[in-house]
Motif scaffolding. Structure first.
Motif, PDB file in Angstrom:
ATOM      1  N   LEU A  29       0.835  -1.200   0.000  1.00 25.14           N
ATOM      2  CA  LEU A  29       0.000   0.000   0.000  1.00 25.14           C
ATOM      3  C   LEU A  29       0.873   1.256   0.000  1.00 25.14           C
ATOM      4  O   LEU A  29       0.598   2.205  -0.739  1.00 25.14           O
TER       5      LEU A  29
ATOM      6  N   ASP B  87       2.380   1.659  -3.485  1.00 30.05           N
ATOM      7  CA  ASP B  87       1.386   2.154  -4.442  1.00 30.05           C
ATOM      8  C   ASP B  87       1.100   3.638  -4.217  1.00 30.05           C
ATOM      9  O   ASP B  87       0.932   4.397  -5.169  1.00 30.05           O
TER      10      ASP B  87
ATOM     11  N   ASN C 155      -0.528   5.487  -7.417  1.00 28.59           N
ATOM     12  CA  ASN C 155      -1.539   4.544  -7.894  1.00 28.59           C
ATOM     13  C   ASN C 155      -2.707   4.512  -6.913  1.00 28.59           C
ATOM     14  O   ASN C 155      -2.809   3.635  -6.051  1.00 28.59           O
TER      15      ASN C 155
ATOM     16  N   ALA D  62      -5.906   3.876  -7.315  1.00 31.84           N
ATOM     17  CA  ALA D  62      -6.832   2.739  -7.416  1.00 31.84           C
ATOM     18  C   ALA D  62      -6.327   1.544  -6.610  1.00 31.84           C
ATOM     19  O   ALA D  62      -7.105   0.872  -5.923  1.00 31.84           O
ATOM     20  N   ALA D  63      -5.023   1.283  -6.664  1.00 32.43           N
ATOM     21  CA  ALA D  63      -4.454   0.173  -5.894  1.00 32.43           C
ATOM     22  C   ALA D  63      -4.506   0.465  -4.397  1.00 32.43           C
ATOM     23  O   ALA D  63      -4.729  -0.437  -3.589  1.00 32.43           O
TER      24      ALA D  63
ATOM     25  N   VAL E 240      -6.827   2.270  -2.863  1.00 32.01           N
ATOM     26  CA  VAL E 240      -8.218   2.078  -2.428  1.00 32.01           C
ATOM     27  C   VAL E 240      -8.535   0.584  -2.352  1.00 32.01           C
ATOM     28  O   VAL E 240      -9.208   0.131  -1.415  1.00 32.01           O
ATOM     29  N   ALA E 241      -8.044  -0.201  -3.303  1.00 30.24           N
ATOM     30  CA  ALA E 241      -8.285  -1.649  -3.269  1.00 30.24           C
ATOM     31  C   ALA E 241      -7.642  -2.275  -2.032  1.00 30.24           C
ATOM     32  O   ALA E 241      -8.254  -3.112  -1.358  1.00 30.24           O
ATOM     33  N   ALA E 242      -6.414  -1.860  -1.712  1.00 30.37           N
ATOM     34  CA  ALA E 242      -5.746  -2.373  -0.513  1.00 30.37           C
ATOM     35  C   ALA E 242      -6.465  -1.908   0.751  1.00 30.37           C
ATOM     36  O   ALA E 242      -6.581  -2.660   1.722  1.00 30.37           O
ATOM     37  N   TRP E 243      -6.972  -0.677   0.743  1.00 32.22           N
ATOM     38  CA  TRP E 243      -7.737  -0.153   1.874  1.00 32.22           C
ATOM     39  C   TRP E 243      -8.987  -0.996   2.091  1.00 32.22           C
ATOM     40  O   TRP E 243      -9.331  -1.315   3.225  1.00 32.22           O
ATOM     41  N   ASP E 244      -9.661  -1.369   1.022  1.00 38.56           N
ATOM     42  CA  ASP E 244     -10.870  -2.180   1.153  1.00 38.56           C
ATOM     43  C   ASP E 244     -10.568  -3.515   1.828  1.00 38.56           C
ATOM     44  O   ASP E 244     -11.365  -4.000   2.634  1.00 38.56           O
ATOM     45  N   GLN E 245      -9.424  -4.079   1.542  1.00 33.64           N
ATOM     46  CA  GLN E 245      -9.047  -5.340   2.186  1.00 33.64           C
ATOM     47  C   GLN E 245      -8.596  -5.130   3.627  1.00 33.64           C
ATOM     48  O   GLN E 245      -9.004  -5.865   4.518  1.00 33.64           O
TER      49      GLN E 245
END
Length: 175
Positions: free
Chosen positions: A84, A87, A92, A94-95, A97-102
Motif C-alpha cells: 500500500l 502504491d 496509484n 486505485a491500488a 483504495v483496493a488495498a484499503w478495502d481489504q
C-alpha cells in the motif's frame, strides 16, 4: 614457540585451576579439540530434544531451524501495508483504495502514514466514502484519544492538500 606454550599454560591455569593443565602445545591442542567436540555433542542433543517437542512450555521455537515466530497473518499484513505504501508513493490511487478495502475489514488500526495515503486516494477516487470510512476506522483508536486527535488533524491536513477541505470538516464533525 616455548614462550607461547608457557603463556598458554599459565593462562589455562588461571582460567581452569581445578583441571590438570598440559605442559606442551600438542597436549593443549588435544584438550581444546576434545572440549569443542563435547560442546558440539551437547548442542546437537539440545537441538534434537527441542525438535522432538520436549519442553513445549519453554517457548523454544526460535531454536528450531530458521522457523520464524511471526505468524503468517502478521507477515501478510506487513506485506500488504508495504504494498500500500509503495502504491501510494507511485501515485496509484486505485491500488491504494483496493488495498484499503481489504485492510479496513481486518479490524486493526492502520498506521498514520497509511491513513494519509488512503485519505488522499479516497478523496481522489471516492470522496463520498472518505468521511464514513475514515471516521469509523478512527473509532478503533478509542483507547488512545490523543492518538485519535492527532490522526484526525493529520487527515484533515491531507484532505486539504488534496483540494477537499470540506471532507476534512466532515471528518472532524464525525470523529
Amino acid at each position: 614457540m616455548n614462550t607461547l606454550s608457557s603463556v598458554a599454560c599459565s593462562l589455562m591455569q588461571v582460567a581452569l585451576p581445578s583441571q590438570e593443565i598440559p605442559n606442551d602445545l600438542a597436549s593443549l591442542a588435544n584438550v581444546i579439540i576434545v572440549d569443542c567436540l563435547w560442546f558440539v555433542v551437547g548442542f546437537a542433543l539440545i537441538r534434537i530434544v527441542v525438535l522432538m517437542g520436549f519442553f513445549k512450555s519453554l517457548n523454544l521455537s526460535w531454536l528450531k531451524s530458521g522457523r520464524s515466530t511471526v505468524s503468517e497473518a502478521a507477515r501478510r499484513r506487513r506485506q500488504a501495508l508495504k504494498s500500500l505504501r509503495t502504491d501510494a508513493a507511485a501515485g496509484n490511487a486505485a491500488a491504494v483504495v483496493a488495498a484499503w478495502d481489504q485492510e479496513s475489514s481486518s479490524g486493526e488500526a492502520l498506521p498514520l502514514d497509511v491513513l494519509r495515503a488512503v485519505a488522499q486516494a479516497l478523496a481522489t477516487l471516492a470522496p463520498e466514502r472518505v468521511v464514513e470510512e475514515l471516521s469509523s476506522h478512527l473509532k478503533r483508536l478509542s483507547g488512545a484519544s490523543e492518538q485519535c486527535y492527532a490522526a484526525v488533524a493529520e487527515l484533515v491536513d491531507e484532505l486539504a492538500q488534496a483540494g477537499r477541505p470540506e471532507l476534512g470538516e466532515g471528518l472532524v464533525a464525525a470523529a
